[in-house]
Scaffold this motif. Structure first.
Motif, PDB file in Angstrom:
ATOM      1  N   ILE A  76     107.934  35.629 -16.789  1.00 59.44           N
ATOM      2  CA  ILE A  76     106.570  35.998 -16.418  1.00 59.44           C
ATOM      3  C   ILE A  76     105.843  34.801 -15.821  1.00 59.44           C
ATOM      4  O   ILE A  76     105.140  34.903 -14.811  1.00 59.44           O
ATOM      5  N   ASP A  77     106.039  33.629 -16.424  1.00 62.22           N
ATOM      6  CA  ASP A  77     105.438  32.403 -15.902  1.00 62.22           C
ATOM      7  C   ASP A  77     106.050  32.030 -14.556  1.00 62.22           C
ATOM      8  O   ASP A  77     105.348  31.764 -13.581  1.00 62.22           O
ATOM      9  N   ASP A  78     107.371  32.040 -14.467  1.00 60.76           N
ATOM     10  CA  ASP A  78     108.058  31.575 -13.263  1.00 60.76           C
ATOM     11  C   ASP A  78     107.823  32.468 -12.061  1.00 60.76           C
ATOM     12  O   ASP A  78     107.792  31.987 -10.923  1.00 60.76           O
ATOM     13  N   LYS A  79     107.683  33.768 -12.268  1.00 63.02           N
ATOM     14  CA  LYS A  79     107.634  34.703 -11.148  1.00 63.02           C
ATOM     15  C   LYS A  79     106.230  35.142 -10.761  1.00 63.02           C
ATOM     16  O   LYS A  79     106.058  35.875  -9.786  1.00 63.02           O
ATOM     17  N   THR A  80     105.229  34.713 -11.497  1.00 63.87           N
ATOM     18  CA  THR A  80     103.860  34.935 -11.042  1.00 63.87           C
ATOM     19  C   THR A  80     103.457  33.774 -10.146  1.00 63.87           C
ATOM     20  O   THR A  80     103.971  32.664 -10.263  1.00 63.87           O
ATOM     21  N   PRO A  82     100.201  31.603  -7.851  1.00 62.91           N
ATOM     22  CA  PRO A  82      98.759  31.332  -7.781  1.00 62.91           C
ATOM     23  C   PRO A  82      98.047  32.428  -6.986  1.00 62.91           C
ATOM     24  O   PRO A  82      98.507  32.831  -5.917  1.00 62.91           O
ATOM     25  N   GLY A  83      96.957  32.895  -7.539  1.00 62.84           N
ATOM     26  CA  GLY A  83      96.217  33.972  -6.888  1.00 62.84           C
ATOM     27  C   GLY A  83      96.528  35.348  -7.432  1.00 62.84           C
ATOM     28  O   GLY A  83      95.763  36.296  -7.222  1.00 62.84           O
ATOM     29  N   ASP A  84      97.678  35.498  -8.109  1.00 61.23           N
ATOM     30  CA  ASP A  84      97.993  36.777  -8.741  1.00 61.23           C
ATOM     31  C   ASP A  84      96.978  37.072  -9.842  1.00 61.23           C
ATOM     32  O   ASP A  84      96.341  36.164 -10.402  1.00 61.23           O
ATOM     33  N   LEU A  85      96.861  38.345 -10.180  1.00 64.61           N
ATOM     34  CA  LEU A  85      95.953  38.771 -11.247  1.00 64.61           C
ATOM     35  C   LEU A  85      96.709  39.645 -12.245  1.00 64.61           C
ATOM     36  O   LEU A  85      97.282  40.673 -11.882  1.00 64.61           O
ATOM     37  N   LEU A  86      96.755  39.199 -13.496  1.00 59.38           N
ATOM     38  CA  LEU A  86      97.318  40.006 -14.575  1.00 59.38           C
ATOM     39  C   LEU A  86      96.189  40.801 -15.222  1.00 59.38           C
ATOM     40  O   LEU A  86      95.135  40.240 -15.545  1.00 59.38           O
ATOM     41  N   VAL A  87      96.403  42.104 -15.415  1.00 60.28           N
ATOM     42  CA  VAL A  87      95.405  42.959 -16.045  1.00 60.28           C
ATOM     43  C   VAL A  87      95.945  43.418 -17.389  1.00 60.28           C
ATOM     44  O   VAL A  87      96.963  44.111 -17.455  1.00 60.28           O
ATOM     45  N   VAL A  88      95.282  43.019 -18.468  1.00 64.99           N
ATOM     46  CA  VAL A  88      95.728  43.335 -19.824  1.00 64.99           C
ATOM     47  C   VAL A  88      94.796  44.363 -20.451  1.00 64.99           C
ATOM     48  O   VAL A  88      93.632  44.493 -20.065  1.00 64.99           O
ATOM     49  N   GLU A 357     124.001  47.809 -22.223  1.00 60.60           N
ATOM     50  CA  GLU A 357     125.274  47.086 -22.319  1.00 60.60           C
ATOM     51  C   GLU A 357     125.078  45.662 -22.813  1.00 60.60           C
ATOM     52  O   GLU A 357     125.899  45.131 -23.567  1.00 60.60           O
ATOM     53  N   GLN A 358     123.988  45.024 -22.404  1.00 62.87           N
ATOM     54  CA  GLN A 358     123.737  43.640 -22.797  1.00 62.87           C
ATOM     55  C   GLN A 358     122.892  43.539 -24.067  1.00 62.87           C
ATOM     56  O   GLN A 358     122.434  42.460 -24.433  1.00 62.87           O
ATOM     57  N   LYS A 359     122.694  44.681 -24.725  1.00 61.74           N
ATOM     58  CA  LYS A 359     122.015  44.731 -26.020  1.00 61.74           C
ATOM     59  C   LYS A 359     120.593  44.183 -25.963  1.00 61.74           C
ATOM     60  O   LYS A 359     120.153  43.452 -26.849  1.00 61.74           O
ATOM     61  N   TYR A 360     119.905  44.542 -24.886  1.00 63.14           N
ATOM     62  CA  TYR A 360     118.467  44.265 -24.861  1.00 63.14           C
ATOM     63  C   TYR A 360     117.785  45.096 -25.941  1.00 63.14           C
ATOM     64  O   TYR A 360     118.261  46.161 -26.332  1.00 63.14           O
ATOM     65  N   ARG A 361     116.664  44.593 -26.417  1.00 63.51           N
ATOM     66  CA  ARG A 361     115.917  45.253 -27.476  1.00 63.51           C
ATOM     67  C   ARG A 361     114.931  46.249 -26.851  1.00 63.51           C
ATOM     68  O   ARG A 361     114.228  45.923 -25.908  1.00 63.51           O
ATOM     69  N   PHE A 362     114.897  47.453 -27.421  1.00 62.45           N
ATOM     70  CA  PHE A 362     114.038  48.509 -26.911  1.00 62.45           C
ATOM     71  C   PHE A 362     112.799  48.673 -27.791  1.00 62.45           C
ATOM     72  O   PHE A 362     112.752  48.243 -28.932  1.00 62.45           O
ATOM     73  N   PHE A 363     111.775  49.299 -27.211  1.00 58.81           N
ATOM     74  CA  PHE A 363     110.594  49.784 -27.900  1.00 58.81           C
ATOM     75  C   PHE A 363     109.626  48.670 -28.316  1.00 58.81           C
ATOM     76  O   PHE A 363     109.548  47.632 -27.685  1.00 58.81           O
ATOM     77  N   SER A 364     108.898  48.868 -29.413  1.00 61.13           N
ATOM     78  CA  SER A 364     107.671  48.106 -29.677  1.00 61.13           C
ATOM     79  C   SER A 364     107.854  46.595 -29.703  1.00 61.13           C
ATOM     80  O   SER A 364     107.098  45.855 -29.103  1.00 61.13           O
ATOM     81  N   PHE A 365     108.851  46.104 -30.440  1.00 65.25           N
ATOM     82  CA  PHE A 365     109.063  44.666 -30.529  1.00 65.25           C
ATOM     83  C   PHE A 365     110.244  44.241 -29.651  1.00 65.25           C
ATOM     84  O   PHE A 365     110.925  43.255 -29.931  1.00 65.25           O
ATOM     85  N   GLY A 366     110.479  44.986 -28.597  1.00 63.57           N
ATOM     86  CA  GLY A 366     111.649  44.750 -27.763  1.00 63.57           C
ATOM     87  C   GLY A 366     111.413  43.816 -26.603  1.00 63.57           C
ATOM     88  O   GLY A 366     110.389  43.149 -26.490  1.00 63.57           O
ATOM     89  N   ASP A 367     112.425  43.773 -25.710  1.00 63.13           N
ATOM     90  CA  ASP A 367     112.354  42.942 -24.518  1.00 63.13           C
ATOM     91  C   ASP A 367     111.525  43.635 -23.442  1.00 63.13           C
ATOM     92  O   ASP A 367     111.041  44.752 -23.640  1.00 63.13           O
ATOM     93  N   ALA A 368     111.385  42.975 -22.299  1.00 65.45           N
ATOM     94  CA  ALA A 368     110.457  43.464 -21.284  1.00 65.45           C
ATOM     95  C   ALA A 368     111.115  43.586 -19.921  1.00 65.45           C
ATOM     96  O   ALA A 368     112.206  43.040 -19.678  1.00 65.45           O
ATOM     97  N   MET A 369     110.443  44.306 -19.039  1.00 68.16           N
ATOM     98  CA  MET A 369     110.795  44.400 -17.638  1.00 68.16           C
ATOM     99  C   MET A 369     109.611  43.907 -16.812  1.00 68.16           C
ATOM    100  O   MET A 369     108.470  44.262 -17.097  1.00 68.16           O
ATOM    101  N   LEU A 370     109.887  43.063 -15.832  1.00 69.88           N
ATOM    102  CA  LEU A 370     108.853  42.634 -14.887  1.00 69.88           C
ATOM    103  C   LEU A 370     109.230  43.211 -13.524  1.00 69.88           C
ATOM    104  O   LEU A 370     110.227  42.832 -12.929  1.00 69.88           O
ATOM    105  N   ILE A 371     108.446  44.168 -13.058  1.00 70.74           N
ATOM    106  CA  ILE A 371     108.720  44.852 -11.794  1.00 70.74           C
ATOM    107  C   ILE A 371     107.745  44.341 -10.746  1.00 70.74           C
ATOM    108  O   ILE A 371     106.529  44.495 -10.892  1.00 70.74           O
ATOM    109  N   LEU A 372     108.300  43.737  -9.702  1.00 69.80           N
ATOM    110  CA  LEU A 372     107.455  43.178  -8.634  1.00 69.80           C
ATOM    111  C   LEU A 372     107.862  43.744  -7.286  1.00 69.80           C
ATOM    112  O   LEU A 372     109.006  44.150  -7.098  1.00 69.80           O
TER     113      LEU A 372
END
Length: 372
Positions: A76-80, A82-88, A357-372
């Motif tokens: 998230i840090d590496d692929k954002t 300057p000038g981008d806006l994250l909306v939480v 296949e790579q045993k990523y963690r799903f759901f609430s406390f899981g891993d994430a996807m960054l779609i750009l």
């Protein structure tokens, strides 16, 4: 979109291999919890942030570029930029699950507060619902919090009015309530803040906007230091968001309405970001739905508040966001349909397949996807 096309999407989602993640872990030869986000990754930090893995997915890659998978750590840090806006989404989860005693029988019963109707009246899930008819009185804790069932709704939910001796109901919920954790998290958390984002402030959600659990104050400071802006919206998450699509036609699925708010500051930041040619990246599907609901209603992002039942599925146009940070979702859910609408069905399915296949963690406390 034709009726035949809508039916095709329902059939595709119902056949998702990730159904095995939720319902047949043994069939995949995986230990339960190896891909499910059943608990925070690092209990000492009390949240998943910093150690969760993040998949980077490029919307414009054709075909899906598998080398973007399995990026770790600071994606998230590496692929954002300057000038981008994250909306939480700054909504805060209510400790809205309360267990009480039915009067005068002494039977144990439970209420889950879903949304405030007016004043001290709330829409609730009740258990056992059939035994909590209008007029039923329930007391909680030492009896300083009581509730009376006013009405049973068509879907079985209840309108309930609460009575208490403190200034607000929230004080009593803090005293007697528990976090309304998803059913696959079977153990109560040691610290209820584990199920809150670090920027949560507006009480009202029945579930956490879980993409935000990946953020620590340190990560947010790092992102801001490189020139990325962060702004807030509010959408109080209801349990209807997670109800699976079971209708033959997607458009027959009824979304529950959820309350949202966008401030003047956020509206201006989004306008200025777009005008400068930078990206607006939604942190979580709730932030995404807030922005897309406002854009669809007004043709732009403006300061406003209201209720939305927006449903984003393949074929629906996105009018605001340029990117999305989100966790991995259940098959047949409206959330995975939203992801597919933004990223594309085939690419989403390919990413999910490799994640399993790579045993990523799903759901609430899981891993994430960054779609750009």
């Amino acid at each position: 979109m034709t009726a035949e096309e809508r039916m095709m999407w329902v059939e595709r989602y119902s056949a998702l291999p990730t159904g095995n993640v939720a319902d047949a872990m043994d069939g995949l030869g995986l230990k339960r919890g190896s891909v499910l986000g059943l608990h925070p990754i690092d209990p000492s930090q009390k949240r998943a942030a910093g150690f969760a893995r993040t998949i980077l997915q490029k919307r414009r890659s054709t075909p899906w570029d598998g080398v973007n998978l399995a990026k770790h750590g600071k994606v998230i840090d590496d692929k954002t930029e300057p000038g981008d806006l994250l909306v939480v989404n700054n909504s805060k989860v209510l400790p809205a699950r309360i267990v009480g005693i039915k009067q005068p029988t002494g039977a144990v019963c439970e209420l889950l507060l879903l949304r405030q109707v007016k004043g001290d009246q709330w829409e609730c899930l009740a258990k056992p619902g059939k035994r909590m008819q209008p007029g039923t009185k329930v007391s909680f804790g030492d009896g300083s919090l009581t509730a009376i069932v006013d009405e049973t709704l068509e879907d079985g939910n209840k309108f309930v009015t609460f009575y208490y001796d403190t200034e607000t109901l929230y004080e009593k919920l803090d005293e007697f309530g528990k976090m309304p954790l998803p059913p696959y998290i079977t153990k109560q958390l040691d610290d209820q803040s584990q199920y809150q984002t670090v920027y949560a402030k507006e009480l009202g959600s029945a579930a956490a906007p879980t993409a935000g659990l990946h953020f620590t104050p340190e990560l947010m400071d790092t992102i801001r230091a490189k020139g990325v802006n962060i702004t807030e919206v509010t959408l109080h998450v209801g349990l209807g968001t997670f109800r699976p699509v079971q209708e033959d036609e997607i458009t027959d699925h009824k979304m529950h309405s959820e309350w949202y708010s966008v401030s003047e500051e956020t509206a201006k930041l989004i306008h200025d970001t777009k005008a400068a040619g930078h990206r607006v990246i939604a942190v979580g599907t709730t932030s995404c739905r807030t922005l897309e609901a406002v854009a669809a209603k007004y043709g732009e992002i403006k300061a406003c508040s209201g209720n939305t039942d927006i449903f984003l599925y393949p074929g629906v146009k996105f009018n605001c966001i340029d990117g999305l940070i989100t966790n991995f979702h259940l098959p047949e859910s409206t959330l995975i349909m939203l992801v597919s609408a933004l990223y594309g069905y085939e690419k989403t399915m390919a990413a999910y397949k490799v994640a399993v296949e790579q045993k990523y963690r799903f759901f609430s406390f899981g891993d994430a996807m960054l779609i750009l």
